[in-house]
Design a protein around this motif. Structure first.
Motif, PDB file in Angstrom:
ATOM      1  N   PRO A   1      14.823 -12.166  13.814  1.00  0.00           N
ATOM      2  CA  PRO A   1      15.652 -11.608  12.744  1.00  0.00           C
ATOM      3  C   PRO A   1      15.236 -10.212  12.282  1.00  0.00           C
ATOM      4  O   PRO A   1      15.939  -9.605  11.478  1.00  0.00           O
ATOM      5  N   ARG A   2      14.110  -9.688  12.762  1.00  0.00           N
ATOM      6  CA  ARG A   2      13.649  -8.376  12.293  1.00  0.00           C
ATOM      7  C   ARG A   2      14.436  -7.268  12.979  1.00  0.00           C
ATOM      8  O   ARG A   2      14.516  -7.215  14.205  1.00  0.00           O
ATOM      9  N   PHE A   3      15.000  -6.372  12.173  1.00  0.00           N
ATOM     10  CA  PHE A   3      15.784  -5.269  12.698  1.00  0.00           C
ATOM     11  C   PHE A   3      15.189  -3.951  12.224  1.00  0.00           C
ATOM     12  O   PHE A   3      15.113  -3.687  11.022  1.00  0.00           O
ATOM     13  N   ASP A   4      14.753  -3.133  13.160  1.00  0.00           N
ATOM     14  CA  ASP A   4      14.194  -1.815  12.871  1.00  0.00           C
ATOM     15  C   ASP A   4      15.190  -0.777  13.392  1.00  0.00           C
ATOM     16  O   ASP A   4      15.233  -0.481  14.582  1.00  0.00           O
ATOM     17  N   ALA A   5      15.996  -0.243  12.488  1.00  0.00           N
ATOM     18  CA  ALA A   5      17.064   0.670  12.891  1.00  0.00           C
ATOM     19  C   ALA A   5      16.514   1.909  13.579  1.00  0.00           C
ATOM     20  O   ALA A   5      17.099   2.395  14.558  1.00  0.00           O
ATOM     21  N   ARG A   6      15.403   2.454  13.099  1.00  0.00           N
ATOM     22  CA  ARG A   6      14.835   3.652  13.700  1.00  0.00           C
ATOM     23  C   ARG A   6      14.329   3.387  15.116  1.00  0.00           C
ATOM     24  O   ARG A   6      14.546   4.194  16.025  1.00  0.00           O
ATOM     25  N   GLU A   7      13.674   2.257  15.313  1.00  0.00           N
ATOM     26  CA  GLU A   7      13.167   1.918  16.644  1.00  0.00           C
ATOM     27  C   GLU A   7      14.318   1.720  17.625  1.00  0.00           C
ATOM     28  O   GLU A   7      14.274   2.206  18.760  1.00  0.00           O
ATOM     29  N   ILE A   8      15.350   1.028  17.173  1.00  0.00           N
ATOM     30  CA  ILE A   8      16.513   0.804  18.025  1.00  0.00           C
ATOM     31  C   ILE A   8      17.168   2.131  18.384  1.00  0.00           C
ATOM     32  O   ILE A   8      17.509   2.396  19.554  1.00  0.00           O
TER      33      ILE A   8
ATOM     34  N   ARG B   1      19.580   4.765  21.288  1.00  0.00           N
ATOM     35  CA  ARG B   1      20.568   5.658  20.675  1.00  0.00           C
ATOM     36  C   ARG B   1      21.752   4.877  20.091  1.00  0.00           C
ATOM     37  O   ARG B   1      22.846   5.396  19.950  1.00  0.00           O
ATOM     38  N   ILE B   2      21.510   3.614  19.745  1.00  0.00           N
ATOM     39  CA  ILE B   2      22.542   2.783  19.139  1.00  0.00           C
ATOM     40  C   ILE B   2      22.424   2.875  17.620  1.00  0.00           C
ATOM     41  O   ILE B   2      21.345   2.700  17.057  1.00  0.00           O
ATOM     42  N   ALA B   3      23.540   3.167  16.964  1.00  0.00           N
ATOM     43  CA  ALA B   3      23.599   3.214  15.508  1.00  0.00           C
ATOM     44  C   ALA B   3      24.427   2.035  15.014  1.00  0.00           C
ATOM     45  O   ALA B   3      25.528   1.804  15.498  1.00  0.00           O
ATOM     46  N   MET B   4      23.889   1.302  14.062  1.00  0.00           N
ATOM     47  CA  MET B   4      24.583   0.133  13.524  1.00  0.00           C
ATOM     48  C   MET B   4      25.207   0.450  12.175  1.00  0.00           C
ATOM     49  O   MET B   4      24.689   1.266  11.407  1.00  0.00           O
TER      50      MET B   4
ATOM     51  N   TRP C   1      24.969 -10.182   3.400  1.00  0.00           N
ATOM     52  CA  TRP C   1      24.794 -10.590   4.783  1.00  0.00           C
ATOM     53  C   TRP C   1      23.305 -10.639   5.115  1.00  0.00           C
ATOM     54  O   TRP C   1      22.566  -9.689   4.815  1.00  0.00           O
ATOM     55  N   ARG C   2      22.887 -11.712   5.757  1.00  0.00           N
ATOM     56  CA  ARG C   2      21.490 -11.856   6.153  1.00  0.00           C
ATOM     57  C   ARG C   2      21.391 -11.843   7.672  1.00  0.00           C
ATOM     58  O   ARG C   2      22.085 -12.592   8.357  1.00  0.00           O
ATOM     59  N   VAL C   3      20.529 -10.989   8.208  1.00  0.00           N
ATOM     60  CA  VAL C   3      20.329 -10.912   9.655  1.00  0.00           C
ATOM     61  C   VAL C   3      19.523 -12.120  10.111  1.00  0.00           C
ATOM     62  O   VAL C   3      18.449 -12.412   9.574  1.00  0.00           O
ATOM     63  N   THR C   4      20.032 -12.845  11.126  1.00  0.00           N
ATOM     64  CA  THR C   4      19.351 -14.033  11.633  1.00  0.00           C
ATOM     65  C   THR C   4      18.797 -13.856  13.042  1.00  0.00           C
ATOM     66  O   THR C   4      17.925 -14.606  13.465  1.00  0.00           O
TER      67      THR C   4
ATOM     68  N   ALA D   1      25.363   0.516  29.831  1.00  0.00           N
ATOM     69  CA  ALA D   1      24.320   0.869  28.873  1.00  0.00           C
ATOM     70  C   ALA D   1      23.811  -0.394  28.198  1.00  0.00           C
ATOM     71  O   ALA D   1      24.503  -1.416  28.181  1.00  0.00           O
ATOM     72  N   PRO D   2      22.596  -0.342  27.623  1.00  0.00           N
ATOM     73  CA  PRO D   2      22.134  -1.492  26.850  1.00  0.00           C
ATOM     74  C   PRO D   2      22.958  -1.637  25.581  1.00  0.00           C
ATOM     75  O   PRO D   2      23.417  -0.643  25.000  1.00  0.00           O
ATOM     76  N   ALA D   3      23.166  -2.859  25.161  1.00  0.00           N
ATOM     77  CA  ALA D   3      23.921  -3.135  23.941  1.00  0.00           C
ATOM     78  C   ALA D   3      23.045  -3.932  22.988  1.00  0.00           C
ATOM     79  O   ALA D   3      22.110  -4.626  23.401  1.00  0.00           O
ATOM     80  N   LEU D   4      23.353  -3.811  21.713  1.00  0.00           N
ATOM     81  CA  LEU D   4      22.610  -4.546  20.690  1.00  0.00           C
ATOM     82  C   LEU D   4      23.519  -5.595  20.080  1.00  0.00           C
ATOM     83  O   LEU D   4      24.666  -5.305  19.722  1.00  0.00           O
ATOM     84  N   LEU D   5      23.014  -6.805  19.965  1.00  0.00           N
ATOM     85  CA  LEU D   5      23.731  -7.881  19.294  1.00  0.00           C
ATOM     86  C   LEU D   5      22.943  -8.278  18.053  1.00  0.00           C
ATOM     87  O   LEU D   5      21.769  -8.598  18.140  1.00  0.00           O
ATOM     88  N   MET D   6      23.612  -8.261  16.921  1.00  0.00           N
ATOM     89  CA  MET D   6      22.996  -8.678  15.663  1.00  0.00           C
ATOM     90  C   MET D   6      23.771  -9.869  15.124  1.00  0.00           C
ATOM     91  O   MET D   6      24.983  -9.781  14.886  1.00  0.00           O
ATOM     92  N   ALA D   7      23.087 -10.992  14.950  1.00  0.00           N
ATOM     93  CA  ALA D   7      23.702 -12.180  14.359  1.00  0.00           C
ATOM     94  C   ALA D   7      23.447 -12.171  12.856  1.00  0.00           C
ATOM     95  O   ALA D   7      22.331 -11.873  12.411  1.00  0.00           O
ATOM     96  N   VAL D   8      24.486 -12.493  12.093  1.00  0.00           N
ATOM     97  CA  VAL D   8      24.372 -12.466  10.633  1.00  0.00           C
ATOM     98  C   VAL D   8      24.958 -13.742  10.048  1.00  0.00           C
ATOM     99  O   VAL D   8      25.756 -14.437  10.680  1.00  0.00           O
TER     100      VAL D   8
END
Length: 244
Positions: free
Chosen positions: A138-145, A150-153, A160-163, A173-180
């Motif tokens: 569940p840890r999301f580090d926007a700067r690291e991502i 180069r993905i901006a969320m 909303w809670r990130v799970t 390209a790589p994609a990011l999936l965030m479950a909430v």
């Protein structure tokens, strides 16, 4: 399939049997374990499952297809013929239903390709959430991502809670999936990929099997919000998210 299932002693015939619902629980578990490791293959399988669901709905719809639609469908049918022959239940490939299926396939082709990845990764994330052996992150580090992908969320609403946060490969390209999860208990995922796709700048929502997905683009970033709500509700939620 171009992405051949070569590990875990799984063949294309096993994948076909999984789509057709012909496997026992133990073999289904093996297939689903493979799919959880290979998002690209999972996207293709989920597409086949969605097609089978559409075929079942078509089989229950006895309304005649207008002549002009049937004629247009004949131009779409040849390219898809062999694929839908395997998925088509016995006796269903006739007249109006065949035309309706061809038109349905033609409509799906207008959805950006990354939406299939978004739906497949959503279903995998929901599967992971229900499995004790799969640890969510569940840890999301926007700067690291951003530094690595180069993905901006979008900015999430306060309730909303990130799970879970996972990176998924796509063809480009790589994609990011965030479950909430919201305070009301709604579970959704946000899929983001740095790719200039044909998605609209304002969200557009479609139904994909049991889920609805709203997709949009902001510059070089493409997004998809997936959940169990109706397309209209998902579209409204995505509209608010896109404004951030």
């Amino acid at each position: 399939m171009t992405d051949r299932p070569t590990d875990l002693n799984i063949s294309d015939m096993d994948i076909d049997a999984y789509v057709d619902g012909e496997l026992d629980a133990e073999r289904r578990f093996v297939i689903e374990t493979l799919l959880s490791r290979r998002p690209a293959l999972a996207a293709r399988v989920m597409g086949d499952l969605s097609t089978r669901s559409a075929l079942r709905m078509l089989g229950q719809d006895r309304r005649p297809v207008p002549a002009h639609l049937a004629a247009a469908a004949q131009q779409l049918a040849p390219a898809q013929k062999s694929r839908w022959r395997r998925l088509m239940p016995a006796g269903l490939m006739t007249g109006g239903l065949a035309a309706a299926l061809a038109l349905w396939v033609g409509g799906v082709q207008h959805t950006p390709a990354y939406v299939s990845y978004a739906v497949a990764s959503h279903r995998i994330a929901m599967m992971r959430a229900d499995m004790n052996s799969q640890i969510e992150a569940p840890r999301f580090d926007a700067r690291e991502i951003a530094a690595n992908t180069r993905i901006a969320m979008p900015q999430l609403p306060g309730d909303w809670r990130v799970t879970d946060v996972q990176l998924f490969p796509t063809d480009k390209a790589p994609a990011l999936l965030m479950a909430v999860r919201t305070d009301e208990g709604r579970r959704m995922t946000i899929f983001a990929v740095r790719e200039r796709t044909g998605a609209p700048e304002r969200p557009d929502a479609v139904r994909e099997g049991a889920q609805s997905v709203a997709y949009w683009r902001r510059g070089d970033m493409s997004y998809a919000l997936t959940g169990d709500q109706e397309p209209g509700m998902m579209d409204e939620t995505a509209e608010a998210l896109a404004r951030t």
